[in-house]
Design a protein around this motif. Structure first.
Motif: not given
Length: 135
Positions: A33-48, A89-94
């Motif tokens: 929302i700070s860019e007003g755009a989708p965040a591309a190339n963000v790693a997402i891990k799914l765990e159960k 994992f948003v740190n790498e994105y920023y």
């Protein structure tokens, strides 16, 4: 004739897009929302959640596409009921944007209770985030 071909092509692309979503039960979407755009190339891990060991079992990991989406978590038609956790994992994105963030990663825990489609998106900035059950 061109109009018929164009209309059929659009119908085919739309149908294929819906068919892909129907074959998976879980999706997500990230909006910066700070860019007003989708965040591309963000790693997402799914765990159960493993209730026997009270720990998290790795399920899969994906990168968001240019549109900020991952549509192919958890194949549909299986018993996917349980408690899950997305780690974004948003740190790498920023870091790639040359910015600092308060959150090195964002964890979102949710429960799947049936065979319906679950969409679990987030909106975020460097200093805040929000999530909700989408459709």
């Amino acid at each position: 004739m061109k109009r018929v071909v164009l209309t059929f092509g659009l119908f085919l692309l739309t149908s294929l897009g819906f068919a892909q979503e129907d074959s998976y039960q879980l999706s997500t979407h990230i909006l910066d929302i700070s860019e007003g755009a989708p965040a591309a190339n963000v790693a997402i891990k799914l765990e159960k959640r493993n209730n026997k060991t009270e720990s998290w079992d790795y399920v899969s990991e994906n990168l968001t596409a240019e549109n900020g989406r991952v549509n192919d978590f958890l194949p549909a038609g299986q018993n996917n009921n349980g408690v899950y956790k997305f780690t974004f994992f948003v740190n790498e994105y920023y870091k790639e944007k040359g910015k600092e963030t308060f959150y090195p990663f964002i964890e979102v825990v949710f429960e799947i209770k049936d065979e319906k489609h679950y969409h679990v998106p987030i909106t975020f900035s460097a200093f805040g985030y929000s999530t909700y059950r989408g459709s």
